[in-house]
Design a protein around this motif. Structure first.
Motif, short mmCIF file in Angstrom:
data_model
loop_
_atom_site.label_atom_id
_atom_site.label_comp_id
_atom_site.label_asym_id
_atom_site.label_seq_id
_atom_site.Cartn_x
_atom_site.Cartn_y
_atom_site.Cartn_z
N ALA A 175 -15.18 -30.04 -79.60
CA ALA A 175 -15.51 -28.76 -80.23
C ALA A 175 -14.37 -27.76 -80.03
CB ALA A 175 -16.82 -28.21 -79.65
N VAL A 184 -14.85 -41.90 -72.01
CA VAL A 184 -16.12 -41.19 -72.05
C VAL A 184 -15.99 -40.06 -73.06
CG1 VAL A 184 -17.75 -39.77 -70.75
CG2 VAL A 184 -16.68 -41.75 -69.66
N LEU A 185 -16.89 -40.06 -74.03
CA LEU A 185 -16.85 -39.07 -75.11
C LEU A 185 -17.01 -37.66 -74.53
CD1 LEU A 185 -16.80 -38.97 -78.27
CD2 LEU A 185 -19.28 -38.76 -78.13
N LEU A 226 -13.27 -36.19 -66.93
CA LEU A 226 -14.04 -37.29 -67.52
C LEU A 226 -13.15 -38.53 -67.57
CD1 LEU A 226 -15.92 -35.69 -70.53
CD2 LEU A 226 -16.92 -36.61 -68.44
N PRO A 280 -17.78 -34.22 -76.01
CA PRO A 280 -18.11 -33.38 -77.17
C PRO A 280 -17.61 -31.96 -77.00
CG PRO A 280 -20.13 -34.27 -76.15
CD PRO A 280 -18.98 -34.73 -75.31
N GLN A 281 -17.59 -31.47 -75.76
CA GLN A 281 -17.11 -30.11 -75.51
C GLN A 281 -15.62 -30.01 -75.86
OE1 GLN A 281 -17.40 -26.89 -71.84
NE2 GLN A 281 -17.72 -29.03 -71.42
N ARG A 322 -12.91 -30.03 -64.64
CA ARG A 322 -13.34 -28.97 -63.73
C ARG A 322 -12.34 -28.90 -62.59
NH1 ARG A 322 -18.27 -30.80 -62.90
NH2 ARG A 322 -19.43 -29.26 -64.05
N LYS A 325 -19.54 -38.08 -52.92
CA LYS A 325 -20.95 -37.77 -52.65
C LYS A 325 -21.49 -36.63 -53.51
CE LYS A 325 -22.33 -39.72 -48.37
NZ LYS A 325 -21.76 -39.64 -47.03
N LEU A 326 -20.62 -35.68 -53.89
CA LEU A 326 -21.16 -34.51 -54.59
C LEU A 326 -20.27 -33.97 -55.72
CD1 LEU A 326 -23.36 -32.32 -54.79
CD2 LEU A 326 -22.08 -30.99 -53.12
N LEU A 327 -18.99 -33.80 -55.44
CA LEU A 327 -18.17 -33.01 -56.37
C LEU A 327 -17.93 -33.70 -57.71
CD1 LEU A 327 -15.59 -31.58 -53.80
CD2 LEU A 327 -17.72 -30.57 -54.62
N ALA A 328 -17.87 -35.02 -57.71
CA ALA A 328 -17.70 -35.76 -58.96
C ALA A 328 -18.82 -36.78 -59.10
CB ALA A 328 -16.35 -36.47 -58.97
N ASN A 329 -19.17 -37.08 -60.32
CA ASN A 329 -20.10 -38.19 -60.57
C ASN A 329 -19.25 -39.35 -61.07
OD1 ASN A 329 -21.84 -40.09 -61.72
ND2 ASN A 329 -23.41 -38.54 -62.09
N VAL A 375 -19.74 -42.16 -62.09
CA VAL A 375 -20.15 -42.94 -63.26
C VAL A 375 -19.31 -42.53 -64.48
CG1 VAL A 375 -22.05 -43.45 -64.85
CG2 VAL A 375 -22.50 -43.24 -62.41
N ILE A 376 -19.04 -41.23 -64.56
CA ILE A 376 -18.33 -40.72 -65.75
C ILE A 376 -17.06 -39.96 -65.42
CG2 ILE A 376 -20.21 -40.53 -67.44
CD1 ILE A 376 -20.59 -37.61 -66.40
#
Lengths: 81, 229
Positions: free
Chosen positions: A20, A13-14, A9, A16-17, A40, A61-65, A67-68
């Protein structure tokens, strides 16, 4: 060729996981944990000579987004793999 | 002229039948059911719906795999031609992952799966989906999601506000979404993604606590604005 893709992340970017899990570690009595962020790890076996730009393209394209998430590509030599 | 619609089914979709029933209830015609592996959509579509569910078991990220399926290229092309596209819940996640809508849906801030009826506040009233609503009007629509926490960077959020592309907000914080965003529109207003399920609010139940018909109005808006257009 073994490749490891680390997807994390982005800072700020928060997570929460992670928060916790941080609380759970503290609950178990572990001290001094300042922060926990969960990402990941993707391990791939790719053709020898696969270019960094091809791997980057896979991440974008796929493995990461993006945006975050940020990603880091680690190519392992045969000995360490 | 018949109003032509399609519902896409991905492996793991579970609201596709509900969506088809809802669309047929309002349009009078059953939508064409399209499988994710198909490369083409039926010709002459007016409206495409991406249903809720857990496509590909939410592998990698919610909606990430479905966003790369063959049919999504056809959906993107249709959206580019101005065909109205609605993505609900997992459908919203797929639209974000495919780049048809900005932002991303992250794990709920409270880490829990949320399944209850929430109150939405209508923001945009100019899109085909929202044209029959009044700005500030409240709707009651069910949610059922684990990854509904809308995130986009500050510049994107400012642009969404400035361009009137926030369709709905939660009336009170629900899942950690930035600015309580529950639904987002594309720049041309023809693509809507929303976490709440309008297809689950199609008829007034005997008791208000059992559900209402606010979702039905969204589908009626689409038919009204697209047929008369």
């Amino acid at each position: 060729m073994k490749v490891r893709i680390h997807v994390r992340l982005k800072p700020g970017v928060l997570d929460p996981q992670g928060r916790a899990v941080h609380h759970a570690l503290e609950g178990l009595g572990f001290e001094g944990v300042e922060d926990v962020r969960i990402g990941r790890l993707i391990e791939m076996d790719v053709a020898q000579g696969t270019s960094l730009s091809a791997l980057t393209n896979m991440c974008e394209k796929l493995l990461a987004n993006t945006v975050i998430e940020d990603f880091a590509i680690e190519t392992l030599s045969e000995e360490t793999a | 002229m018949a109003f032509k619609t399609a519902v896409i089914t991905f492996p793991g979709s579970n609201c596709d039948r509900d969506m088809a029933v809802a669309i047929e209830a309002v349009t009078g015609n059953a939508p064409t059911r399209v499988w994710h592996g198909d490369a083409d959509l039926p010709a002459g579509l007016d409206f495409i719906a991406l249903p809720g569910g857990f496509s590909y078991g939410d592998y990698l990220r919610a909606g990430a795999m479905a966003a790369k399926s063959p049919i999504m290229r056809a959906v993107a092309a249709a959206a580019g031609r101005g065909v109205a596209v609605l993505g609900v819940c997992n459908g919203f996640q797929v639209l974000c992952e495919s780049g048809l809508l900005p932002g991303v849906l992250m794990r709920n801030a409270g880490q829990r799966f949320l399944c209850r009826t929430v109150e939405l506040t209508v923001v945009n009233t100019s899109s085909p989906f929202t044209s029959g609503f009044a700005r500030g009007e409240t709707l009651r629509v069910p949610i059922a999601h684990h990854d509904g926490n809308y995130f986009a960077d500050a510049a994107t959020l400012e642009a969404l506000e400035a361009e009137d592309r926030i369709a709905f907000r939660y009336s009170e914080p629900v899942n950690g979404s930035q600015r309580d965003i529950a639904g987002v529109l594309s720049a041309n207003g023809r693509v809507l993604g929303m976490m709440p399920h309008p297809e689950r609010a199609m008829a007034q139940a005997a008791h208000p606590s059992l559900g209402g018909a606010d979702g039905r109005r969204l589908f009626e808006n689409v038919v009204e604005s697209l047929v008369s257009a």
